[in-house]
Design a protein around this motif. Structure first.
Motif, mmCIF file in Angstrom:
data_model
loop_
_atom_site.group_PDB
_atom_site.id
_atom_site.type_symbol
_atom_site.label_atom_id
_atom_site.label_comp_id
_atom_site.label_asym_id
_atom_site.label_seq_id
_atom_site.Cartn_x
_atom_site.Cartn_y
_atom_site.Cartn_z
ATOM 1 N N ASN A 9 0.812 -1.209 0.000
ATOM 2 C CA ASN A 9 0.000 0.000 0.000
ATOM 3 C C ASN A 9 0.843 1.256 0.000
ATOM 4 O O ASN A 9 0.342 2.353 -0.180
ATOM 5 C CB ASN A 9 -0.936 0.000 1.217
ATOM 6 C CG ASN A 9 -1.981 -1.078 1.109
ATOM 7 O OD1 ASN A 9 -2.353 -1.467 0.024
ATOM 8 N ND2 ASN A 9 -2.463 -1.561 2.254
ATOM 9 N N PHE A 10 2.150 1.097 0.242
ATOM 10 C CA PHE A 10 3.017 2.268 0.270
ATOM 11 C C PHE A 10 3.573 2.587 -1.106
ATOM 12 O O PHE A 10 4.251 3.573 -1.282
ATOM 13 C CB PHE A 10 4.188 2.047 1.245
ATOM 14 C CG PHE A 10 3.751 2.114 2.675
ATOM 15 C CD1 PHE A 10 3.664 3.329 3.323
ATOM 16 C CD2 PHE A 10 3.402 0.958 3.356
ATOM 17 C CE1 PHE A 10 3.256 3.392 4.639
ATOM 18 C CE2 PHE A 10 2.997 1.022 4.671
ATOM 19 C CZ PHE A 10 2.922 2.240 5.309
ATOM 20 N N ASP A 11 3.327 1.746 -2.099
ATOM 21 C CA ASP A 11 3.842 1.988 -3.429
ATOM 22 C C ASP A 11 3.071 3.122 -4.096
ATOM 23 O O ASP A 11 1.861 3.222 -3.977
ATOM 24 C CB ASP A 11 3.719 0.741 -4.300
ATOM 25 C CG ASP A 11 4.688 -0.338 -3.857
ATOM 26 O OD1 ASP A 11 4.456 -1.493 -4.194
ATOM 27 O OD2 ASP A 11 5.668 0.004 -3.180
ATOM 28 N N ILE A 20 20.208 1.750 9.009
ATOM 29 C CA ILE A 20 19.066 1.148 8.322
ATOM 30 C C ILE A 20 19.449 0.809 6.890
ATOM 31 O O ILE A 20 20.105 1.607 6.212
ATOM 32 C CB ILE A 20 17.849 2.099 8.328
ATOM 33 C CG1 ILE A 20 17.225 2.169 9.730
ATOM 34 C CG2 ILE A 20 16.799 1.680 7.303
ATOM 35 C CD1 ILE A 20 16.091 3.167 9.846
ATOM 36 N N TYR A 21 19.061 -0.389 6.449
ATOM 37 C CA TYR A 21 19.128 -0.770 5.045
ATOM 38 C C TYR A 21 17.700 -0.912 4.545
ATOM 39 O O TYR A 21 16.857 -1.511 5.221
ATOM 40 C CB TYR A 21 19.844 -2.110 4.865
ATOM 41 C CG TYR A 21 21.298 -2.105 5.264
ATOM 42 C CD1 TYR A 21 22.275 -1.667 4.376
ATOM 43 C CD2 TYR A 21 21.693 -2.532 6.522
ATOM 44 C CE1 TYR A 21 23.611 -1.660 4.740
ATOM 45 C CE2 TYR A 21 23.030 -2.537 6.896
ATOM 46 C CZ TYR A 21 23.991 -2.096 5.999
ATOM 47 O OH TYR A 21 25.305 -2.098 6.360
ATOM 48 N N GLY A 22 17.411 -0.360 3.387
ATOM 49 C CA GLY A 22 16.055 -0.484 2.879
ATOM 50 C C GLY A 22 15.894 0.105 1.502
ATOM 51 O O GLY A 22 16.869 0.516 0.856
ATOM 52 N N SER A 23 14.640 0.133 1.039
ATOM 53 C CA SER A 23 14.326 0.686 -0.276
ATOM 54 C C SER A 23 13.523 1.965 -0.109
ATOM 55 O O SER A 23 12.730 2.104 0.824
ATOM 56 C CB SER A 23 13.533 -0.332 -1.116
ATOM 57 O OG SER A 23 12.336 -0.693 -0.457
ATOM 58 N N VAL A 24 13.748 2.897 -1.015
ATOM 59 C CA VAL A 24 13.064 4.184 -0.971
ATOM 60 C C VAL A 24 11.689 4.039 -1.618
ATOM 61 O O VAL A 24 11.562 3.520 -2.724
ATOM 62 C CB VAL A 24 13.880 5.261 -1.707
ATOM 63 C CG1 VAL A 24 13.133 6.589 -1.713
ATOM 64 C CG2 VAL A 24 15.255 5.409 -1.055
ATOM 65 N N ARG A 25 10.665 4.477 -0.913
ATOM 66 C CA ARG A 25 9.291 4.416 -1.408
ATOM 67 C C ARG A 25 8.654 5.808 -1.308
ATOM 68 O O ARG A 25 9.147 6.686 -0.590
ATOM 69 C CB ARG A 25 8.463 3.409 -0.602
ATOM 70 C CG ARG A 25 9.049 2.003 -0.561
ATOM 71 C CD ARG A 25 9.036 1.334 -1.913
ATOM 72 N NE ARG A 25 9.583 -0.017 -1.842
ATOM 73 C CZ ARG A 25 8.854 -1.100 -1.592
ATOM 74 N NH1 ARG A 25 7.555 -0.994 -1.372
ATOM 75 N NH2 ARG A 25 9.418 -2.291 -1.570
ATOM 76 N N THR A 26 7.550 5.978 -2.022
ATOM 77 C CA THR A 26 6.810 7.237 -1.983
ATOM 78 C C THR A 26 5.328 6.953 -1.818
ATOM 79 O O THR A 26 4.783 6.077 -2.494
ATOM 80 C CB THR A 26 7.025 8.053 -3.269
ATOM 81 O OG1 THR A 26 8.405 8.285 -3.463
ATOM 82 C CG2 THR A 26 6.298 9.396 -3.185
ATOM 83 N N GLN A 27 4.678 7.649 -0.897
ATOM 84 C CA GLN A 27 3.238 7.545 -0.701
ATOM 85 C C GLN A 27 2.651 8.942 -0.628
ATOM 86 O O GLN A 27 3.033 9.735 0.229
ATOM 87 C CB GLN A 27 2.892 6.780 0.582
ATOM 88 C CG GLN A 27 1.383 6.625 0.783
ATOM 89 C CD GLN A 27 1.045 6.108 2.156
ATOM 90 O OE1 GLN A 27 1.850 6.230 3.074
ATOM 91 N NE2 GLN A 27 -0.132 5.544 2.310
ATOM 92 N N GLN A 28 1.765 9.235 -1.562
ATOM 93 C CA GLN A 28 1.111 10.539 -1.614
ATOM 94 C C GLN A 28 2.129 11.675 -1.577
ATOM 95 O O GLN A 28 1.974 12.673 -0.872
ATOM 96 C CB GLN A 28 0.103 10.674 -0.467
ATOM 97 C CG GLN A 28 -1.023 9.654 -0.546
ATOM 98 C CD GLN A 28 -1.998 9.761 0.610
ATOM 99 O OE1 GLN A 28 -1.716 10.427 1.605
ATOM 100 N NE2 GLN A 28 -3.143 9.098 0.503
ATOM 101 N N GLY A 29 3.192 11.510 -2.337
ATOM 102 C CA GLY A 29 4.214 12.540 -2.455
ATOM 103 C C GLY A 29 5.200 12.609 -1.303
ATOM 104 O O GLY A 29 6.122 13.439 -1.331
#
Length: 259
Positions: free
Chosen positions: A18-20, A118-127
């Motif tokens: 849902n965060f995509d 922290i290791y992770g992937s960058v995501r965007t939700q509603q800008g």
């Protein structure tokens, strides 16, 4: 939660949530191959000020990052833990998803006002940008902050140098070498493998190679002939590249370990 035992899925990176946002949907196959091999040290400001199309360093697309900072706030829910992490450049939310049947003892004990990586992937939700965590750990020493900043300087210096060469030559010659140069040097020492037997066999074959250009895909398949099917080996190689355990060198068919 991130499952290193599933050689067919490769953790979070092939799953939508849902965060995509539309800008972080599955890229083309060629683009994904270039993006998934990088675990790059960055500042929080670099993430926050990146374009909606994705984070770039020089000409290289970056999806997997590592940041260091202090946890200023955290919120624990039944299915996820939300951290707010800050460095000298800004603050960002980071989400660690926890499945109901996960061993709660496996979730790292991180408290507010402590430094972590922290290791992770960058995501965007509603800008709004955030990080999807696949590993979080407390810093053993504040010297790690200095190391992290040096890694960032190195990554940006390498990116600028490659971009200058590409501009001068009028061609893109450095993406594969840039991918390897940007990779965090502390990544392979910090992340535990948790391989299943098949993954461990493939990893051991790649690790034994002394060729500076990496071991060819065909040699990995031949070394495990009669033990694993070629399709399973290819799936495992793709999984390990995606998780940062190995990376490609001169082309998409030569592999080296990140150790």
């Amino acid at each position: 939660m991130f499952d290193p035992h599933d050689s067919m899925q490769g953790g979070y990176y092939n799953n939508s949530t849902n965060f995509d946002s539309p800008s972080t949907q599955q890229p083309s196959k060629a683009s994904a191959n270039k993006r998934d091999q990088n675990v790059v040290p960055v500042t929080i400001n670099q993430i926050l000020t990146s374009a909606d199309s994705g984070l770039k360093i020089g000409t290289q697309d970056i999806t997997l990052v590592t940041i260091c900072g202090i946890i200023t706030r955290m919120q624990v829910a039944s299915m996820k833990v939300t951290y707010v992490i800050s460095d000298d450049t800004g603050s960002i939310e980071a989400h660690l998803w926890v499945e109901a049947d996960d061993d709660q003892n496996a979730v790292p004990v991180i408290v507010e006002n402590t430094y972590c990586r922290i290791y992770g992937s960058v995501r965007t939700q509603q800008g709004k940008k955030h990080i999807m965590i696949f590993k979080i750990m407390p810093l053993e020493s504040l010297n790690d902050l200095t190391v992290h900043m040096l890694e960032i300087v190195h990554a940006n210096t390498m990116a600028a140098a490659v971009k200058k060469v590409d501009t001068t030559n009028g061609m893109n010659t450095g993406d594969s070498h840039l991918s390897n140069s940007l990779m965090s040097t502390s990544y392979s020492a910090s992340i535990s493998s948790g391989f299943n037997p098949a993954q461990q066999m493939v990893f051991d074959v790649v690790k034994k190679s002394s060729d500076p250009t990496g071991i060819p895909r065909t040699e990995v398949i031949n070394a495990l002939k009669g033990k694993l099917l070629p399709k399973n080996i290819n799936d495992i190689l793709a999984f390990m590249c995606g998780e940062g355990h190995i990376y490609t060198t001169i082309d998409e068919d030569h592999f080296q370990c990140t150790d």
